[in-house]
Enzyme design. Sequence first.
Site, PDB file in Angstrom:
ATOM      1  N   ARG A 175       0.816  -1.221   0.000  1.00  0.00           N
ATOM      2  CA  ARG A 175       0.000   0.000   0.000  1.00  0.00           C
ATOM      3  C   ARG A 175       0.848   1.268   0.000  1.00  0.00           C
ATOM      4  O   ARG A 175       0.505   2.266   0.640  1.00  0.00           O
ATOM      5  CB  ARG A 175      -0.969   0.015   1.195  1.00  0.00           C
ATOM      6  N   SER A 225     -11.253  -0.601   3.260  1.00  0.00           N
ATOM      7  CA  SER A 225     -10.591  -0.938   4.524  1.00  0.00           C
ATOM      8  C   SER A 225     -10.071   0.337   5.178  1.00  0.00           C
ATOM      9  O   SER A 225      -9.277   1.066   4.577  1.00  0.00           O
ATOM     10  CB  SER A 225      -9.432  -1.904   4.280  1.00  0.00           C
ATOM     11  N   GLU A 295      -5.476   3.376   6.739  1.00  0.00           N
ATOM     12  CA  GLU A 295      -5.159   3.232   5.323  1.00  0.00           C
ATOM     13  C   GLU A 295      -5.798   4.376   4.554  1.00  0.00           C
ATOM     14  O   GLU A 295      -5.254   4.878   3.580  1.00  0.00           O
ATOM     15  CB  GLU A 295      -5.679   1.878   4.805  1.00  0.00           C
TER      16      GLU A 295
END
Length: 302
Positions: A175, A225, A295
């Site tokens: 990520r 998420s 995130e």
Amino acid sequence: MERLKQELLACLGEEGLKLHEMMKEHTTFRVGGAADYFIQPKSAEELRAAFEILHRYEMPVLVIGNGSNLLVRDKGIRGAVIQIYNRMAEITIEGNTIHTKGGALLSAVAARAADKGLTGLEFASGIPGSIGGAVVMNAGAYGGEMKDVLASVDVLTQDLEIKTIPAAELNLGYRCSSIPEKGYIVLGATLQLKKGNVAEIRGRMAELAEQRRAKQPLQYPSAGSTFKRPEGYFAGKLVQDAGLKGKTIGGAQVSEKHSGFLINIGGATAQDILDLIAFCQKEVKDKFGVTLETEVKIVGEE
């Protein structure tokens, strides 16, 4: 700032510039206050020209895609937001190679790949982000990620040069990538796929779509998420094991279907979501000693 407005209008036209635009209209969480200037360029050249104007006026700039991994605070954003989205979304395919502008939706690119019998992007078919955001975040799901298929990226540098950067130079990790620290703006990407069987590719995409429907609260506004996966753990399980499934603050809720998702069940403010994030972080830290990092990207005036 009337002169700035007039210069931007001359550069972008009325369809490319909005003033005091509510960011809740441009984020999948459906929350967020107004941006002073909201810019939607239709080409790399128009984007560069807008940046030149904004830099001259020392205007802060935030670049976004379709707002699928973004939480904008209720007071909005001072300065300019540049959205690279559906006005820069062309997709072309040559053999096993896909060239796509940064505003194209990842799901749309995956669908086009499937139509051409190209395999490698099945994992991306249900990810709601744009190509630009997907590259910056090295988006992934179900065992696949962007670095598996990315050949190169077209970027606008901090010096307002347009360059093509090989994927190997982007430090693509979990990520993350080096794109933000280098100040690059993603204009487009080249993906390298492999020939496959159309029926098998579509079958795999349908299978993943069913898994998402079964496990994720797709009927509610969210940013996917909310937390990064801590090493050795799953964020959603930590939140659930802390007894927070269904926990609600205002219009924000820890999803009862998947505790890794914070959702807007109706009328949530950004502050509701921020308060719920902080509550989850504290409870998980207190109970398990694990720090949950977001995130979702949090921006805007505090």
